[in-house]
Design an enzyme around this catalytic site. Structure first.
Site, PDB file in Angstrom:
ATOM      1  N   LYS A 193       0.839  -1.208   0.000  1.00 17.61           N
ATOM      2  CA  LYS A 193       0.000   0.000   0.000  1.00 17.61           C
ATOM      3  C   LYS A 193       0.874   1.257   0.000  1.00 17.61           C
ATOM      4  CE  LYS A 193      -1.865   2.391   3.347  1.00 17.61           C
ATOM      5  NZ  LYS A 193      -1.686   3.751   2.812  1.00 17.61           N
ATOM      6  N   CYS A 301      13.585  10.786   6.251  1.00 16.22           N
ATOM      7  CA  CYS A 301      13.713  10.293   7.626  1.00 16.22           C
ATOM      8  C   CYS A 301      15.147  10.375   8.111  1.00 16.22           C
ATOM      9  CB  CYS A 301      13.175   8.875   7.735  1.00 16.22           C
ATOM     10  SG  CYS A 301      13.791   7.825   6.441  1.00 16.22           S
TER      11      CYS A 301
HETATM   12  P1  ADP Z   1       2.772  10.610   8.058  1.00 15.80           P
HETATM   13  O1  ADP Z   1       2.274  10.789   9.476  1.00 15.80           O
HETATM   14  O2  ADP Z   1       4.033  11.314   7.813  1.00 15.80           O
HETATM   15  O3  ADP Z   1       1.716  10.804   7.015  1.00 15.80           O
HETATM   16  P2  ADP Z   1       2.395   7.868   8.378  1.00 15.80           P
HETATM   17  O4  ADP Z   1       3.283   7.057   9.231  1.00 15.80           O
HETATM   18  O5  ADP Z   1       1.047   8.264   8.903  1.00 15.80           O
HETATM   19  O6  ADP Z   1       3.203   9.124   7.951  1.00 15.80           O
HETATM   20  O7  ADP Z   1       2.168   7.184   6.985  1.00 15.80           O
HETATM   21  C1  ADP Z   1       2.986   6.170   6.452  1.00 15.80           C
HETATM   22  C2  ADP Z   1       2.103   5.085   5.883  1.00 15.80           C
HETATM   23  O8  ADP Z   1       1.406   4.461   6.950  1.00 15.80           O
HETATM   24  C3  ADP Z   1       1.046   5.563   4.904  1.00 15.80           C
HETATM   25  O9  ADP Z   1       0.949   4.615   3.855  1.00 15.80           O
HETATM   26  C4  ADP Z   1      -0.226   5.575   5.757  1.00 15.80           C
HETATM   27  O10 ADP Z   1      -1.408   5.410   5.010  1.00 15.80           O
HETATM   28  C5  ADP Z   1       0.023   4.368   6.653  1.00 15.80           C
HETATM   29  N1  ADP Z   1      -0.726   4.352   7.913  1.00 15.80           N
HETATM   30  C6  ADP Z   1      -1.203   5.403   8.621  1.00 15.80           C
HETATM   31  N2  ADP Z   1      -1.828   4.976   9.737  1.00 15.80           N
HETATM   32  C7  ADP Z   1      -1.738   3.611   9.746  1.00 15.80           C
HETATM   33  C8  ADP Z   1      -2.172   2.574  10.634  1.00 15.80           C
HETATM   34  N3  ADP Z   1      -2.828   2.840  11.746  1.00 15.80           N
HETATM   35  N4  ADP Z   1      -1.882   1.296  10.311  1.00 15.80           N
HETATM   36  C9  ADP Z   1      -1.195   1.002   9.200  1.00 15.80           C
HETATM   37  N5  ADP Z   1      -0.769   1.923   8.318  1.00 15.80           N
HETATM   38  C10 ADP Z   1      -1.026   3.209   8.579  1.00 15.80           C
END
Ligand code: ADP
Length: 488
Positions: A193, A301
């Site tokens: 994804k 990062c």
């Molecule tokens: P940012 O906060 O910088 O947007 P994230 O860590 O939220 O970075 O996003 C990195 C990836 O993790 C994206 O593909 C996002 O859709 C996904 N993501 C966000 N929340 C979750 C979750 N609870 N479980 C799994 N994947 C997630």
């Protein structure tokens, strides 16, 4: 808010001709579906979301939002494909991976344009760095596919099964390559994804993967936001989760898989120290500082977001850095001259602006380049803070934007202590003419990657990953095969 002593210094004489990259022959569809079991399919619940051009905040396309039902279909397709794929010889698997690498090269320009449109990074970075590195990553792991017995002498590596891979928005195609290539080389099948703000190059990659003729179900690429990611993480028939993203989501994932049989690798945040000694080649170091923090708008990062300058050269380094910041071209990601592109999303811009406010309130001295920012879209001028100390929030926390916290030091032991005083442990940089000093520091700095007299250099053959809250597991190099295999 701005404190620029040399504001407008370059303005009068400094202009440049715009050189926009052509978007001819770059096909972007109006609507994108999920790539599951070798077909592009509509999402079960029929939901779509918009992907936005961050340099204009205008919609580019609608993208399918996968729900847990779609995730289940994708995982089942990957499970069904696993037996066939894992029992192919390494040489046969390698052929498909080589083909994917070559197809990326053939369509490199298209990928670069889409990456810059969807994510906001300067075209010269997507064209010269991201896309070539992504192709290299597939070439590199294609090479390992039939040599696994050399990577693991006297042991018999077996693939894990179905791997769920969740990637961030800062290097969309490259992160997809980092995840897919080693998983496929070792015989796993995948549900991947991309991030919700940058799905388009992963979907283009799905087209290429399809064209490579790889058996259906081996690679499934599904789109959606956090909920879709969580559905992958929580699916009972996924054997491993590979995640790159924020430390917050990383912690959620690590809790979610605790007590299950899933294995996990996490590549999370960082607050890299970039250390300039008085004996360094100063002009090169200044270029290195710029590259460490302003490359990809600081959405990196492993960015060198904490600068430590030895006191005796601090004034000269800071002046040269400010002058260099004035020359950076901030603007249209598709312009070949652009050095700093658009901030990836409104949400990220708010986060960065909030940190800038915090930095000012904490008493830091702000300096921002006096560039003209475009009227629409998400933009942040290259920024640094002087007069900050270890306890300041902008020194401790990851900002993920073009904001540098500058400190000085006198002795090696002082800088090692300061550099390690962070919950993160991903990257560091050391600038000195003295080789012994480099080795002294590399042994003591708590960071997975340490660059000497350079910064933000990546290579498929070189392992990458962190310590402490920056995560665990390595990607790249022979070490990058480990997270995708098990032994009897
Ligand atoms: P940012 O906060 O910088 O947007 P994230 O860590 O939220 O970075 O996003 C990195 C990836 O993790 C994206 O593909 C996002 O859709 C996904 N993501 C966000 N929340 C979750 C979750 N609870 N479980 C799994 N994947 C997630």
């Amino acid at each position: 808010m701005q404190k620029n002593e040399n504001k407008n210094m370059f303005k009068a004489s400094w202009t440049y001709d715009k050189a926009p990259e052509s978007t001819d022959h770059v096909q972007i569809k109006k609507e994108y579906e999920l790539y599951i079991n070798g077909k592009f399919t509509k999402p079960v619940k029929g939901k779509y979301f918009d992907t936005i051009n961050p340099s204009t905040n205008k919609k580019i396309a609608s993208v399918a939002e996968a729900t847990s039902e779609d995730v289940d279909i994708a995982v089942k397709a990957a499970r069904k494909a696993f037996k066939g794929w894992s029992s192919l010889s390494g040489k046969e698997r390698g052929k498909y991976i080589f083909r994917i690498a070559r197809l990326i090269q053939e369509r490199a320009r298209e990928f670069a344009v889409i990456e810059s449109l969807d994510g906001g990074k300067p075209i010269k970075e997507s064209r010269d760095i991201d896309i070539p590195l992504a192709a290299n990553h597939f070439f590199y792991y294609a090479g390992w596919a039939d040599k696994l017995e050399y990577a693991f002498p006297n042991r018999k590596p077996e693939p894990l099964g179905v791997v769920g891979q969740i990637i961030p928005w800062n290097f969309p195609l490259l992160m997809a390559a980092w995840k897919l290539a080693p998983a496929l080389a070792t015989g796993n099948t995948v549900v991947l994804k991309p991030a919700e703000t940058t799905p388009l190059t992963a979907l283009k990659l799905a087209e290429i993967i399809h064209d490579s003729g790889i058996p259906k179900g081996v690679v499934n690429i599904i789109t959606g936001a956090g909920e879709t990611g969580a559905s992958i993480v929580n699916h009972p028939d996924v054997d491993k989760i590979a995640f790159t993203g924020s430390t917050g989501v990383g912690k959620y994932i690590s809790n979610a898989v605790a007590g299950t049989n899933k294995s996990v690798t996490l590549e999370l945040g960082g607050k890299g120290a970039n250390i300039i000694f008085e004996d360094a080649a100063i002009d090169q170091a200044v270029e290195g500082i710029v590259n460490a923090i302003f490359y990809n708008q600081g959405h990196v990062c492993c960015a060198g977001s904490r600068l430590f300058i030895q006191e005796s050269v601090a004034d000269v380094v800071i002046q040269k850095l400010k002058d260099r910041m004035e020359t950076l071209i901030v603007g249209d990601p598709l312009d070949k001259n652009t050095d700093v592109g658009a901030i990836n999303s409104k949400k990220q811009l708010q986060i960065i602006e909030n940190y800038i406010k915090i930095g000012i309130n904490e008493g830091g001295d702000i300096y921002q380049s006096s560039c003209n920012l475009p009227k629409s879209g998400n933009w942040c001028a290259p920024t640094l803070f002087l007069n900050v100390s270890q306890s300041h929030k902008i020194v401790q926390e990851e900002i993920f934007g073009p904001v540098l916290a500058v400190q000085t030091f006198r002795t090696i032991s002082e800088v090692i202590e300061k550099a390690n005083n962070t919950p993160y442990g991903l990257s560091a940089g050391v600038w000195t003419n003295n080789g012994a000093k480099i080795f002294h520091l590399t042994e003591r700095l708590e960071a997975g990657v340490i660059w000497a007299n350079t910064f933000n250099k990546f290579d498929a053959a070189s392992p990458f990953g962190g310590y402490k809250e920056s995560g665990y597991g390595r990607e790249g190099g022979m070490q990058g095969l480990n997270p995708y295999v098990k032994f009897d």
